[in-house]
Design a protein around this motif. Sequence first.
Motif, PDB file in Angstrom:
ATOM      1  N   LEU A  33      28.994  48.238  46.639  1.00 32.18           N
ATOM      2  CA  LEU A  33      30.194  47.480  46.962  1.00 32.18           C
ATOM      3  C   LEU A  33      30.748  46.753  45.741  1.00 32.18           C
ATOM      4  CD1 LEU A  33      32.174  46.458  49.122  1.00 32.18           C
ATOM      5  CD2 LEU A  33      30.540  44.604  49.605  1.00 32.18           C
ATOM      6  N   ILE A  34      29.886  46.146  44.962  1.00 27.45           N
ATOM      7  CA  ILE A  34      30.347  45.362  43.811  1.00 27.45           C
ATOM      8  C   ILE A  34      31.045  46.216  42.769  1.00 27.45           C
ATOM      9  CG2 ILE A  34      28.197  45.528  42.460  1.00 27.45           C
ATOM     10  CD1 ILE A  34      28.638  42.560  41.728  1.00 27.45           C
ATOM     11  N   GLU A 100      28.673  29.562  24.470  1.00 32.25           N
ATOM     12  CA  GLU A 100      29.337  30.563  23.636  1.00 32.25           C
ATOM     13  C   GLU A 100      30.489  29.991  22.816  1.00 32.25           C
ATOM     14  OE1 GLU A 100      30.568  34.067  25.631  1.00 32.25           O
ATOM     15  OE2 GLU A 100      28.640  34.424  26.611  1.00 32.25           O
ATOM     16  N   LYS A 101      30.881  28.743  23.091  1.00 33.35           N
ATOM     17  CA  LYS A 101      32.049  28.143  22.436  1.00 33.35           C
ATOM     18  C   LYS A 101      33.291  29.015  22.649  1.00 33.35           C
ATOM     19  CE  LYS A 101      29.028  25.232  20.896  1.00 33.35           C
ATOM     20  NZ  LYS A 101      28.818  23.968  21.663  1.00 33.35           N
ATOM     21  N   TYR A 102      33.406  29.533  23.851  1.00 30.60           N
ATOM     22  CA  TYR A 102      34.469  30.470  24.208  1.00 30.60           C
ATOM     23  C   TYR A 102      35.411  29.791  25.184  1.00 30.60           C
ATOM     24  CZ  TYR A 102      36.555  34.991  25.575  1.00 30.60           C
ATOM     25  OH  TYR A 102      37.407  36.045  25.806  1.00 30.60           O
ATOM     26  N   ASP A 103      36.629  29.500  24.743  1.00 29.40           N
ATOM     27  CA  ASP A 103      37.604  28.818  25.592  1.00 29.40           C
ATOM     28  C   ASP A 103      38.495  29.833  26.301  1.00 29.40           C
ATOM     29  OD1 ASP A 103      36.942  26.112  25.223  1.00 29.40           O
ATOM     30  OD2 ASP A 103      37.906  26.099  23.263  1.00 29.40           O
ATOM     31  N   VAL A 104      38.743  29.563  27.558  1.00 27.88           N
ATOM     32  CA  VAL A 104      39.515  30.465  28.400  1.00 27.88           C
ATOM     33  C   VAL A 104      40.693  29.693  28.988  1.00 27.88           C
ATOM     34  CG1 VAL A 104      39.423  31.978  30.415  1.00 27.88           C
ATOM     35  CG2 VAL A 104      37.392  31.677  28.999  1.00 27.88           C
ATOM     36  N   GLN A 105      41.864  30.334  29.019  1.00 28.06           N
ATOM     37  CA  GLN A 105      43.049  29.672  29.571  1.00 28.06           C
ATOM     38  C   GLN A 105      43.172  29.873  31.091  1.00 28.06           C
ATOM     39  OE1 GLN A 105      43.276  31.211  26.326  1.00 28.06           O
ATOM     40  NE2 GLN A 105      42.903  29.068  25.815  1.00 28.06           N
ATOM     41  N   TYR A 106      42.815  31.077  31.554  1.00 26.51           N
ATOM     42  CA  TYR A 106      42.901  31.378  32.982  1.00 26.51           C
ATOM     43  C   TYR A 106      41.611  32.022  33.469  1.00 26.51           C
ATOM     44  CZ  TYR A 106      47.983  30.593  32.988  1.00 26.51           C
ATOM     45  OH  TYR A 106      49.237  30.040  32.890  1.00 26.51           O
ATOM     46  N   ILE A 107      41.200  31.601  34.650  1.00 27.95           N
ATOM     47  CA  ILE A 107      40.051  32.210  35.330  1.00 27.95           C
ATOM     48  C   ILE A 107      40.562  32.936  36.567  1.00 27.95           C
ATOM     49  CG2 ILE A 107      38.016  31.702  36.761  1.00 27.95           C
ATOM     50  CD1 ILE A 107      37.371  31.571  33.837  1.00 27.95           C
ATOM     51  N   ILE A 108      40.074  34.157  36.749  1.00 26.75           N
ATOM     52  CA  ILE A 108      40.393  34.899  37.971  1.00 26.75           C
ATOM     53  C   ILE A 108      39.092  35.224  38.685  1.00 26.75           C
ATOM     54  CG2 ILE A 108      40.556  37.026  36.588  1.00 26.75           C
ATOM     55  CD1 ILE A 108      42.499  38.087  38.777  1.00 26.75           C
ATOM     56  N   CYS A 109      39.034  34.868  39.952  1.00 27.31           N
ATOM     57  CA  CYS A 109      37.853  35.149  40.772  1.00 27.31           C
ATOM     58  C   CYS A 109      38.156  36.348  41.661  1.00 27.31           C
ATOM     59  CB  CYS A 109      37.487  33.929  41.617  1.00 27.31           C
ATOM     60  SG  CYS A 109      36.138  34.243  42.793  1.00 27.31           S
ATOM     61  N   LEU A 110      37.275  37.347  41.596  1.00 28.56           N
ATOM     62  CA  LEU A 110      37.413  38.555  42.407  1.00 28.56           C
ATOM     63  C   LEU A 110      36.154  38.694  43.252  1.00 28.56           C
ATOM     64  CD1 LEU A 110      38.703  40.938  39.588  1.00 28.56           C
ATOM     65  CD2 LEU A 110      40.093  39.743  41.293  1.00 28.56           C
ATOM     66  N   GLN A 111      36.279  38.474  44.534  1.00 32.42           N
ATOM     67  CA  GLN A 111      35.113  38.572  45.409  1.00 32.42           C
ATOM     68  C   GLN A 111      34.790  40.036  45.706  1.00 32.42           C
ATOM     69  OE1 GLN A 111      34.690  34.688  47.924  1.00 32.42           O
ATOM     70  NE2 GLN A 111      36.586  35.672  48.536  1.00 32.42           N
ATOM     71  N   CYS A 112      33.509  40.318  45.818  1.00 33.26           N
ATOM     72  CA  CYS A 112      33.059  41.695  46.070  1.00 33.26           C
ATOM     73  C   CYS A 112      33.557  42.252  47.384  1.00 33.26           C
ATOM     74  CB  CYS A 112      31.529  41.754  46.102  1.00 33.26           C
ATOM     75  SG  CYS A 112      30.727  41.224  44.608  1.00 33.26           S
ATOM     76  N   THR A 113      33.842  41.376  48.317  1.00 35.58           N
ATOM     77  CA  THR A 113      34.058  41.798  49.701  1.00 35.58           C
ATOM     78  C   THR A 113      35.445  42.376  49.979  1.00 35.58           C
ATOM     79  OG1 THR A 113      34.509  39.474  50.187  1.00 35.58           O
ATOM     80  CG2 THR A 113      32.306  40.313  50.717  1.00 35.58           C
ATOM     81  N   THR A 114      36.308  42.468  48.954  1.00 34.21           N
ATOM     82  CA  THR A 114      37.614  43.112  49.130  1.00 34.21           C
ATOM     83  C   THR A 114      37.701  44.320  48.194  1.00 34.21           C
ATOM     84  OG1 THR A 114      38.534  41.446  47.638  1.00 34.21           O
ATOM     85  CG2 THR A 114      38.932  41.141  49.985  1.00 34.21           C
ATOM     86  N   PRO A 115      37.019  45.406  48.539  1.00 37.20           N
ATOM     87  CA  PRO A 115      36.894  46.542  47.630  1.00 37.20           C
ATOM     88  C   PRO A 115      38.152  47.390  47.476  1.00 37.20           C
ATOM     89  CG  PRO A 115      35.869  47.060  49.729  1.00 37.20           C
ATOM     90  CD  PRO A 115      36.253  45.611  49.789  1.00 37.20           C
TER      91      PRO A 115
END
Length: 241
Positions: A33-34, A100-115
């Motif tokens: 699924l993932i 990691e000293k890694y800066d991110v401007q946007y985060i997107i969350c993608l849940q496994c349950t919507t394949p």
Amino acid sequence: MIGNNKIVAIIPARGGSKGIPRKNIKELNKKPLIAYSIEEALKSKYIDRVIVSTEDLEIANISKSFGAEIPFMRPDALARDNTPGIEPIIHCIEYLREVEKYDVQYIICLQCTTPLRTSVQIDEAIEKIVNSNNDSLVSVTESEISPFWMKKIVDDKLVDFIEDSTFYARRQDAPEVYTLNGAIYIAKTELLLKNRNWYTENTLSFIMDRVSSIDIDDLIDFKFAEFLLNHKENFKDEDII
């Protein structure tokens, strides 16, 4: 990346799912699924990194085999039944920033349950929020059941759930309403860290069709998703009732 914005996709996948044991790696049409979420995220024109957050070694190994990063193993304390869904996201952001000293401007969350969510939809959602400069974006789909036609039971008698809902003589006359589908969440990283919530007064909607919005919670959902994967070219969205 879109413009100068770094965008990271986080796919949360704990091992202790209850409704369907080992749901996140259960095979759907001969593929875990993932894998569906990983593959579509990797196809995105804008996502810089695809990270799976898990405490489970088997999920981690399978995720790596499909191209996702596993820069850390999620602490067990953030993989419990009562863990708020935002906490693994915050943990990942803080790891990237502090370790990691890694800066991110946007985060997107993608849940496994919507394949059945696609990379095209992911990119359209990213374009919408970045170009609008709003705080966040959450995907929705038109609700199958209108609350204006719902009832509650009081003293064993049916009562309108919403007062004066009988104003709408026909279902077609009632306002369109939408439900969260769990497919796409995007937010500015700084606001997410500050609010610990995807929602603000400036949260955009991203409307998705019902087929792409299929959310797997139980075995019936699982079988339905499998059916759609095998036959979705034969359906228009309005055919799914």
